[in-house]
Design an enzyme around this catalytic site. Structure first.
Site, PDB file in Angstrom:
ATOM      1  N   CYS A 136       0.836  -1.206   0.000  1.00 32.02           N
ATOM      2  CA  CYS A 136       0.000   0.000   0.000  1.00 32.02           C
ATOM      3  C   CYS A 136       0.869   1.253   0.000  1.00 32.02           C
ATOM      4  O   CYS A 136       1.332   1.693   1.056  1.00 32.02           O
ATOM      5  CB  CYS A 136      -0.941  -0.014   1.204  1.00 32.02           C
ATOM      6  SG  CYS A 136      -2.026   1.434   1.271  1.00 32.02           S
ATOM      7  N   CYS A 139      -0.452   4.193   1.978  1.00 32.09           N
ATOM      8  CA  CYS A 139      -0.273   4.041   3.427  1.00 32.09           C
ATOM      9  C   CYS A 139       1.184   4.277   3.835  1.00 32.09           C
ATOM     10  O   CYS A 139       1.446   4.934   4.843  1.00 32.09           O
ATOM     11  CB  CYS A 139      -0.651   2.629   3.868  1.00 32.09           C
ATOM     12  SG  CYS A 139      -2.167   2.011   3.148  1.00 32.09           S
ATOM     13  N   ASP A 140       2.117   3.709   3.103  1.00 33.41           N
ATOM     14  CA  ASP A 140       3.493   3.625   3.590  1.00 33.41           C
ATOM     15  C   ASP A 140       4.508   4.481   2.824  1.00 33.41           C
ATOM     16  O   ASP A 140       5.672   4.548   3.215  1.00 33.41           O
ATOM     17  CB  ASP A 140       3.956   2.155   3.551  1.00 33.41           C
ATOM     18  CG  ASP A 140       3.106   1.291   4.480  1.00 33.41           C
ATOM     19  OD1 ASP A 140       2.632   1.820   5.496  1.00 33.41           O
ATOM     20  OD2 ASP A 140       2.921   0.095   4.188  1.00 33.41           O
TER      21      ASP A 140
HETATM   22  P1  FAD Z   1     -10.235  -5.617   6.524  1.00 31.97           P
HETATM   23  O1  FAD Z   1      -9.426  -4.703   7.356  1.00 31.97           O
HETATM   24  O2  FAD Z   1      -9.578  -6.347   5.410  1.00 31.97           O
HETATM   25  O3  FAD Z   1     -10.941  -6.647   7.495  1.00 31.97           O
HETATM   26  C1  FAD Z   1     -11.606  -7.750   6.987  1.00 31.97           C
HETATM   27  C2  FAD Z   1     -12.083  -8.569   8.143  1.00 31.97           C
HETATM   28  O4  FAD Z   1     -12.885  -9.635   7.634  1.00 31.97           O
HETATM   29  C3  FAD Z   1     -10.992  -9.229   8.986  1.00 31.97           C
HETATM   30  O5  FAD Z   1     -11.313  -9.041  10.331  1.00 31.97           O
HETATM   31  C4  FAD Z   1     -11.080 -10.701   8.641  1.00 31.97           C
HETATM   32  O6  FAD Z   1     -10.751 -11.539   9.730  1.00 31.97           O
HETATM   33  C5  FAD Z   1     -12.562 -10.810   8.341  1.00 31.97           C
HETATM   34  N1  FAD Z   1     -12.949 -11.958   7.525  1.00 31.97           N
HETATM   35  C6  FAD Z   1     -12.551 -12.294   6.257  1.00 31.97           C
HETATM   36  N2  FAD Z   1     -13.134 -13.452   5.891  1.00 31.97           N
HETATM   37  C7  FAD Z   1     -13.931 -13.831   6.934  1.00 31.97           C
HETATM   38  C8  FAD Z   1     -14.790 -14.938   7.189  1.00 31.97           C
HETATM   39  N3  FAD Z   1     -14.973 -15.911   6.289  1.00 31.97           N
HETATM   40  N4  FAD Z   1     -15.433 -14.995   8.379  1.00 31.97           N
HETATM   41  C9  FAD Z   1     -15.280 -14.027   9.317  1.00 31.97           C
HETATM   42  N5  FAD Z   1     -14.489 -12.956   9.128  1.00 31.97           N
HETATM   43  C10 FAD Z   1     -13.819 -12.878   7.962  1.00 31.97           C
HETATM   44  N6  FAD Z   1      -5.324   2.225   5.168  1.00 31.97           N
HETATM   45  C11 FAD Z   1      -5.209   3.488   5.636  1.00 31.97           C
HETATM   46  O7  FAD Z   1      -6.179   4.248   5.583  1.00 31.97           O
HETATM   47  N7  FAD Z   1      -4.046   3.920   6.211  1.00 31.97           N
HETATM   48  C12 FAD Z   1      -2.956   3.139   6.350  1.00 31.97           C
HETATM   49  O8  FAD Z   1      -1.901   3.568   6.839  1.00 31.97           O
HETATM   50  C13 FAD Z   1      -3.057   1.792   5.881  1.00 31.97           C
HETATM   51  N8  FAD Z   1      -2.004   0.950   6.006  1.00 31.97           N
HETATM   52  C14 FAD Z   1      -2.126  -0.326   5.543  1.00 31.97           C
HETATM   53  C15 FAD Z   1      -1.028  -1.174   5.682  1.00 31.97           C
HETATM   54  C16 FAD Z   1      -1.117  -2.480   5.248  1.00 31.97           C
HETATM   55  C17 FAD Z   1       0.068  -3.388   5.425  1.00 31.97           C
HETATM   56  C18 FAD Z   1      -2.313  -2.945   4.637  1.00 31.97           C
HETATM   57  C19 FAD Z   1      -2.405  -4.374   4.164  1.00 31.97           C
HETATM   58  C20 FAD Z   1      -3.385  -2.098   4.469  1.00 31.97           C
HETATM   59  C21 FAD Z   1      -3.311  -0.775   4.913  1.00 31.97           C
HETATM   60  N9  FAD Z   1      -4.368   0.110   4.780  1.00 31.97           N
HETATM   61  C22 FAD Z   1      -4.277   1.379   5.273  1.00 31.97           C
HETATM   62  C23 FAD Z   1      -5.623  -0.290   4.129  1.00 31.97           C
HETATM   63  C24 FAD Z   1      -6.654  -0.648   5.209  1.00 31.97           C
HETATM   64  O9  FAD Z   1      -6.072  -1.573   6.087  1.00 31.97           O
HETATM   65  C25 FAD Z   1      -7.910  -1.228   4.575  1.00 31.97           C
HETATM   66  O10 FAD Z   1      -8.453  -0.330   3.636  1.00 31.97           O
HETATM   67  C26 FAD Z   1      -8.948  -1.512   5.655  1.00 31.97           C
HETATM   68  O11 FAD Z   1      -8.421  -2.350   6.654  1.00 31.97           O
HETATM   69  C27 FAD Z   1     -10.201  -2.161   5.058  1.00 31.97           C
HETATM   70  O12 FAD Z   1     -11.079  -2.405   6.095  1.00 31.97           O
HETATM   71  P2  FAD Z   1     -12.216  -3.507   6.035  1.00 31.97           P
HETATM   72  O13 FAD Z   1     -12.893  -3.436   7.336  1.00 31.97           O
HETATM   73  O14 FAD Z   1     -13.009  -3.315   4.800  1.00 31.97           O
HETATM   74  O15 FAD Z   1     -11.475  -4.893   5.831  1.00 31.97           O
END
Ligand code: FAD
Ligand code: NAP
Length: 311
Positions: A136, A139-140
Site C-alpha cells: 500500500c 499508506c506507507d
Molecule cells: P479488513 O481490514 O480487510 O478486514 C476484513 C475482516 O474480515 C478481517 O477481520 C477478517 O478476519 C474478516 N474476515 C474475512 N473473511 C472472513 C470470514 N470468512 N469470516 C469471518 N471474518 C472474515 N489504510 C489506511 O487508511 N491507512 C494506512 O496507513 C493503511 N495501512 C495499511 C497497511 C497495510 C500493510 C495494509 C495491508 C493495508 C493498509 N491500509 C491502510 C488499508 C486498510 O487496512 C484497509 O483499507 C482496511 O483495513 C479495510 O477495512 P475492512 O474493514 O473493509 O477490511
C-alpha cells in the site's frame, strides 16, 4: 432457545467494527463474527498516519483494539472465528461458524470481510513485510522520504502508486515481468514522463534482500536469463487485490472483479444483507473509507429493519 441477533456483522476491520459501534449504539443486538484475522488488515502494519483524530498517528493494532472496545461498550458481542457457510435464502439469515454445528442467526447481515493484497510469495517477502515491503503506497509511501524504492506490477495501480511514490522517494524503479504495461495509456504516459521513475522490463523479482529491513532485490532478466541485485530501501507490491467474497459468491451479486455490488445504498441484491469496506471498494481501499461505509451499512440495516417491523 436460539438467539436471533438484529444484525450479524461478518468481519472485524474498520468497516466491521464501525458498523458494530453504530448498530449496537442504536440498540440493535449485534454479533461480530470477527474472523481469525480479527482486527483486519491494520493488524499487520505499524503506524497509521492518515486516520483522522490521531495527530501523531497510531499503531494499526492499537487502533483496532480501541475500535473493538468501543463496539463492546455498547454491547456488541464478539466471536474471533471465521464464518464458513451462509444461508441467505430465508430470514433470519444463518451463518455457520468454524468448528460449530449450530449456526448463528441475524435478521440482517453486514458483510465486511475486506480484500487481500496479492503477494509474490517470495522466500523473504512476508518476513520483511512492514520492514520495507508493503502492498500500500498510499499508506506507507511517506516512510520512504529521500530513499530508493521499487514497485512491481504493470497495471493502473502500479502506475498510480509509482507516481505517488515519487513525492517522497528519490528514485522509483518499476519492475515488470513483460515488455509492455497493461495500464491505461494516460497512466503509462505519466510514468514515462516522470524523470524519477525508471523501468526494468522483462524482469522478475526472485527475492527480497536484507536482515531486519529491505536492503535490495534479487532480480532475473528473463529475456537474457541474467541475474542482478538492485539496491533499494523499499519494495511495493502492486499486482492486484482479491476481495474476500468466496463465501458469498453463490448468493450475492459480484462485479467482474469479484467485489460485492450494492443495489440500493449499501444493500446487496438480497434485502436485509448489506456490505461495507474493501469488500465492495476496489477504488479507495483506506481505513477511513472502510469505516465510513461501515457506518452507512449499520444505518441502512437499522432503517431497513425498522421498515420491516412497521409493515
Ligand atoms: P479488513 O481490514 O480487510 O478486514 C476484513 C475482516 O474480515 C478481517 O477481520 C477478517 O478476519 C474478516 N474476515 C474475512 N473473511 C472472513 C470470514 N470468512 N469470516 C469471518 N471474518 C472474515 N489504510 C489506511 O487508511 N491507512 C494506512 O496507513 C493503511 N495501512 C495499511 C497497511 C497495510 C500493510 C495494509 C495491508 C493495508 C493498509 N491500509 C491502510 C488499508 C486498510 O487496512 C484497509 O483499507 C482496511 O483495513 C479495510 O477495512 P475492512 O474493514 O473493509 O477490511
Ligand atoms: P491489474 O490490472 O490486474 O494488474 C496487475 C499487474 O500485476 C499486471 O501488470 C500483472 O502483470 C502484474 N502481476 C500479476 N501477478 C504478478 C506476479 N505474480 N508477478 C509479477 N507481476 C504480476 O491490477 P491493478 O493494477 O490493481 O488494477 C485493477 C483494476 O483497477 C484495473 O481494471 C485497473 O484499470 C483499475 N484501476 C484503475 C485506476 C485508474 O483508473 N486510475 C487505478 C488503479 C486501478 P501482466 O500485465 O503481465 O499480467
Amino acid at each position: 432457545m436460539t438467539k436471533i441477533y438484529d444484525t450479524v456483522i461478518i468481519g472485524s476491520g474498520p468497516a466491521g467494527y464501525t458498523a458494530a459501534i453504530y448498530a449496537a449504539r442504536a440498540n440493535l443486538t449485534t454479533l461480530v463474527v470477527q474472523g481469525r484475522q480479527y482486527g483486519g488488515q491494520l493488524m499487520i502494519t505499524t503506524d497509521i498516519e492518515n486516520f483522522p483524530g490521531f495527530e501523531n498517528g497510531i499503531a494499526g493494532p492499537e487502533l483496532m483494539e480501541v475500535m473493538e472496545k468501543q463496539a463492546k461498550r455498547f454491547g456488541a458481542e464478539m466471536r474471533p472465528v471465521d464464518a464458513t457457510k451462509v444461508d441467505f435464502s430465508k430470514r433470519p439469515f444463518a451463518v455457520t461458524l468454524e468448528d460449530e454445528t449450530e449456526p448463528v442467526y441475524g435478521e440482517t447481515i453486514i458483510i465486511a470481510t475486506g480484500a487481500s493484497a496479492l503477494w509474490l510469495n517470495l522466500p523473504n517477502e512476508q518476513r520483511l513485510n512492514g520492514h520495507g515491503v508493503s502492498a500500500c503506497a498510499t499508506c506507507d509511501g511517506a516512510f520512504f522520504r529521500n530513499k530508493e524504492v521499487a514497485i512491481v506490477g504493470g497495471g493502473d495501480t502500479a502506475m498510480e502508486e509509482a507516481i505517488f511514490l515519487t513525492r517522497f522517494a528519490s528514485h522509483v524503479t518499476m519492475v515488470h515481468r513483460r515488455d509492455s504495461f497493461r495500464a491505461s495509456r494516460i497512466m503509462q504516459k505519466r510514468v514515462s514522463e516522470n524523470s524519477k521513475i525508471s523501468i526494468r522490463w522483462n524482469t522478475v523479482i526472485e527475492d527480497v534482500l536484507g536482515e531486519n529491513k529491505v536492503e535490495g532485490l534479487a532480480l532475473r532478466d528473463i529475456s537474457t536469463d541474467t541475474v542482478s541485485n538492485l539496491s533499494v530501501d523499499g519494495l511495493f507490491i502492486a499486482i492486484g487485490h482479491k476481495p474476500n467474497t468466496e463465501l458469498f459468491s453463490e448468493a450475492i451479486h459480484l462485479n467482474e472483479q469479484g467485489y460485492i455490488k450494492h443495489h440500493q445504498y449499501t444493500m446487496t441484491n438480497i434485502p436485509g444483507v448489506f456490505a461495507a469496506g474493501d469488500v465492495v471498494d476496489h477504488r479507495y481501499r483506506q481505513a477511513i473509507t472502510a469505516a465510513g461505509s461501515g457506518c452507512q451499512a449499520a444505518i441502512d440495516a437499522e432503517r431497513w429493519l425498522e421498515s420491516q417491523r412497521s409493515e
